[in-house]
Design an enzyme around this catalytic site. Structure first.
Site, PDB file in Angstrom:
ATOM      1  N   THR A  45     -28.533   0.125 -24.289  1.00 46.09           N
ATOM      2  CA  THR A  45     -27.870  -0.189 -23.016  1.00 46.09           C
ATOM      3  C   THR A  45     -27.607   1.082 -22.218  1.00 46.09           C
ATOM      4  O   THR A  45     -27.891   1.152 -21.017  1.00 46.09           O
ATOM      5  CB  THR A  45     -26.544  -0.929 -23.280  1.00 46.09           C
ATOM      6  OG1 THR A  45     -26.811  -2.139 -23.978  1.00 46.09           O
ATOM      7  CG2 THR A  45     -25.838  -1.249 -21.977  1.00 46.09           C
TER       8      THR A  45
ATOM      9  N   ALA B 129     -20.336   8.620 -28.516  1.00 43.33           N
ATOM     10  CA  ALA B 129     -20.072   9.685 -29.489  1.00 43.33           C
ATOM     11  C   ALA B 129     -21.330   9.859 -30.321  1.00 43.33           C
ATOM     12  O   ALA B 129     -21.969   8.878 -30.707  1.00 43.33           O
ATOM     13  CB  ALA B 129     -18.890   9.326 -30.374  1.00 43.33           C
TER      14      ALA B 129
ATOM     15  N   GLU C 183       1.314   3.724   2.130  1.00 42.06           N
ATOM     16  CA  GLU C 183       2.084   4.019   3.331  1.00 42.06           C
ATOM     17  C   GLU C 183       3.358   3.180   3.402  1.00 42.06           C
ATOM     18  O   GLU C 183       4.421   3.669   3.803  1.00 42.06           O
ATOM     19  CB  GLU C 183       1.233   3.757   4.584  1.00 42.06           C
ATOM     20  CG  GLU C 183      -0.042   4.588   4.648  1.00 42.06           C
ATOM     21  CD  GLU C 183      -1.260   3.893   4.059  1.00 42.06           C
ATOM     22  OE1 GLU C 183      -2.360   4.050   4.616  1.00 42.06           O
ATOM     23  OE2 GLU C 183      -1.110   3.180   3.041  1.00 42.06           O
TER      24      GLU C 183
ATOM     25  N   HIS D 210       0.835  -1.194   0.000  1.00 39.37           N
ATOM     26  CA  HIS D 210       0.000   0.000   0.000  1.00 39.37           C
ATOM     27  C   HIS D 210       0.875   1.252   0.000  1.00 39.37           C
ATOM     28  O   HIS D 210       2.097   1.187   0.150  1.00 39.37           O
ATOM     29  CB  HIS D 210      -0.925  -0.011   1.213  1.00 39.37           C
ATOM     30  CG  HIS D 210      -1.983  -1.066   1.148  1.00 39.37           C
ATOM     31  ND1 HIS D 210      -2.977  -1.190   2.086  1.00 39.37           N
ATOM     32  CD2 HIS D 210      -2.210  -2.059   0.248  1.00 39.37           C
ATOM     33  CE1 HIS D 210      -3.773  -2.203   1.778  1.00 39.37           C
ATOM     34  NE2 HIS D 210      -3.321  -2.754   0.667  1.00 39.37           N
TER      35      HIS D 210
ATOM     36  N   GLY E 196     -24.613  -0.248 -26.627  1.00 36.17           N
ATOM     37  CA  GLY E 196     -25.133   0.748 -27.548  1.00 36.17           C
ATOM     38  C   GLY E 196     -26.140   1.668 -26.914  1.00 36.17           C
ATOM     39  O   GLY E 196     -26.250   1.764 -25.683  1.00 36.17           O
TER      40      GLY E 196
ATOM     41  N   ARG F  38      -5.669  -1.079 -26.905  1.00 40.25           N
ATOM     42  CA  ARG F  38      -4.610  -1.315 -27.897  1.00 40.25           C
ATOM     43  C   ARG F  38      -4.001  -0.036 -28.473  1.00 40.25           C
ATOM     44  O   ARG F  38      -2.887  -0.061 -28.979  1.00 40.25           O
ATOM     45  CB  ARG F  38      -5.143  -2.197 -29.038  1.00 40.25           C
ATOM     46  CG  ARG F  38      -6.292  -1.600 -29.819  1.00 40.25           C
ATOM     47  CD  ARG F  38      -7.003  -2.639 -30.677  1.00 40.25           C
ATOM     48  NE  ARG F  38      -8.121  -2.048 -31.409  1.00 40.25           N
ATOM     49  CZ  ARG F  38      -9.308  -1.798 -30.863  1.00 40.25           C
ATOM     50  NH1 ARG F  38      -9.516  -2.083 -29.591  1.00 40.25           N
ATOM     51  NH2 ARG F  38     -10.283  -1.263 -31.589  1.00 40.25           N
TER      52      ARG F  38
ATOM     53  N   GLU G 145     -19.950   1.648 -22.934  1.00 42.70           N
ATOM     54  CA  GLU G 145     -19.699   2.250 -24.247  1.00 42.70           C
ATOM     55  C   GLU G 145     -20.784   1.961 -25.286  1.00 42.70           C
ATOM     56  O   GLU G 145     -20.603   2.257 -26.458  1.00 42.70           O
ATOM     57  CB  GLU G 145     -18.335   1.798 -24.769  1.00 42.70           C
ATOM     58  CG  GLU G 145     -17.164   2.390 -24.000  1.00 42.70           C
ATOM     59  CD  GLU G 145     -15.870   2.347 -24.776  1.00 42.70           C
ATOM     60  OE1 GLU G 145     -15.886   2.098 -25.999  1.00 42.70           O
ATOM     61  OE2 GLU G 145     -14.815   2.561 -24.155  1.00 42.70           O
TER      62      GLU G 145
END
Length: 341
Positions: free
Chosen positions: A289, A164, A60, A58, A286, A220, A284
């Site tokens: 959704t 978009a 700390e 962690h 469609g 990617r 993302e």
């Protein structure tokens, strides 16, 4: 009073630094929070650390390990964005380590709402002789830890909606010749989306998006860890050779065997993601959704690109109440970020 204000300002400066370095853990620490820690001695930072990828040390621990002369710790102050843990998980409790090194003062941005901690770390520090200050830049620290707090307080992931749309309000044309995306945005916006994917634990799309675009749903085009892919496939129609089933990332399929599609779909999906320890997801597509999550009011951010393309007719973009908008421009594209506060 003047001295008190100067000290408070100094506390805020160091906590702000904790928030800044904590960002280095974005996308790799989940389901742990991305914590930042700074150790100060005689007005100088002698050690910094942020949470390692899940399973590692962690913040700390990393900050303490960064201090070359450990004897200075007994006269130092440790600053941290989130209450040090008090329980054994993948690693031992950070509060025990702080007490063992006899760090006399700890300044904490905000309390950890995780029931396994929730004040227990503060108590351990105080019982161990530490002077503890809590609530410095608390609002900023809670915003920084928004994914972690949403997961523990609302029992669901932090939800980011992303799409978009064309200048005339369409998310896609009605028909197309090939099974691949029809780009609305420019190259830079698309690269930014791949960066975002690497920052969240999972990415979710519906059946129609996979059938129409055959997306990889990976990072990617930007350095980063591929998110867990979550695909809604009500009637198990997706072909086994779809790109979402390749070996580049884990894929979770949600079908009618998992949820009741006549009920609250978004709520049930969130329950499954919560059970899988997923504390953030970027949705993302469609359009159906995305609209499902909007209609059930289960979302935290919406990131909407508006490109220069015009379709004249097509699939209408999701409809969302525009409140708390931040608007930016990425060359030819407009990016609107909405927060569901």
């Amino acid at each position: 009073m003047l001295i008190h204000c100067i000290v408070l300002k100094t506390h805020e400066t160091y906590i702000q630094r904790c928030i800044e370095i904590a960002q280095n853990g974005l996308g790799s620490t989940a389901p742990n929070p991305m914590v930042g820690a700074v150790i100060v001695y005689d007005g100088k930072i002698i050690g910094e650390g942020y949470t390692s990828p899940y399973g590692g040390p962690h913040a700390e621990v990393n900050a303490i390990n960064a201090v070359k002369d450990k004897s200075l710790l007994q006269s130092a102050t440790l600053y941290v964005t989130l209450e040090p843990c008090s329980h054994f998980g993948k690693t031992p409790p950070c509060s025990d380590l702080i007490v063992r090194h006899q760090i006399p003062k700890v300044v904490v941005g905000c309390i950890d709402d995780n029931p396994e901690v929730a004040g227990k770390g503060i108590k351990k520090l105080k019982d161990g002789g530490c002077h503890v200050v809590v609530g410095v830049l608390e609002v900023a620290c809670k915003l920084h830890h928004k994914r972690f707090f949403t997961f523990h307080n609302k029992k669901r992931p932090y939800i980011i909606l992303k799409w978009a749309e064309s200048q005339d309000g369409f998310i896609a044309p009605l028909t197309k010749d090939k099974q691949k995306p029809v780009w609305i945005t420019n190259t830079y916006s698309r690269q930014l989306v791949h960066k975002w994917r690497g920052e969240e634990q999972a990415i979710l799309v519906g059946t129609n998006t996979v059938i129409a675009d055959n997306p990889n749903l990976t990072t990617r085009h930007h350095k980063g860890k591929n998110p867990i892919r979550v695909v809604i496939d009500r009637n198990q129609r997706l072909p086994k050779d779809a790109s979402v089933f390749d070996s580049s990332a884990k894929t979770i399929v949600i079908s009618k065997n998992d949820i009741d599609f006549n009920g609250s779909i978004a709520t049930q999906i969130c329950d499954i993601l919560f059970q899988n320890d997923i504390n953030s997801v970027i949705i993302e597509g469609g359009a159906q959704t995305l609209q499902t999550f909007i209609d059930e009011n289960i979302w935290d951010e919406a990131r909407i690109f508006i490109g220069r393309t015009r379709f004249k007719k097509g699939i209408i973009a999701p409809q969302i109440k525009e409140a708390n908008i931040i608007q930016n421009h990425i060359l030819t594209d407009t990016l609107k970020i909405l927060r569901n506060d």
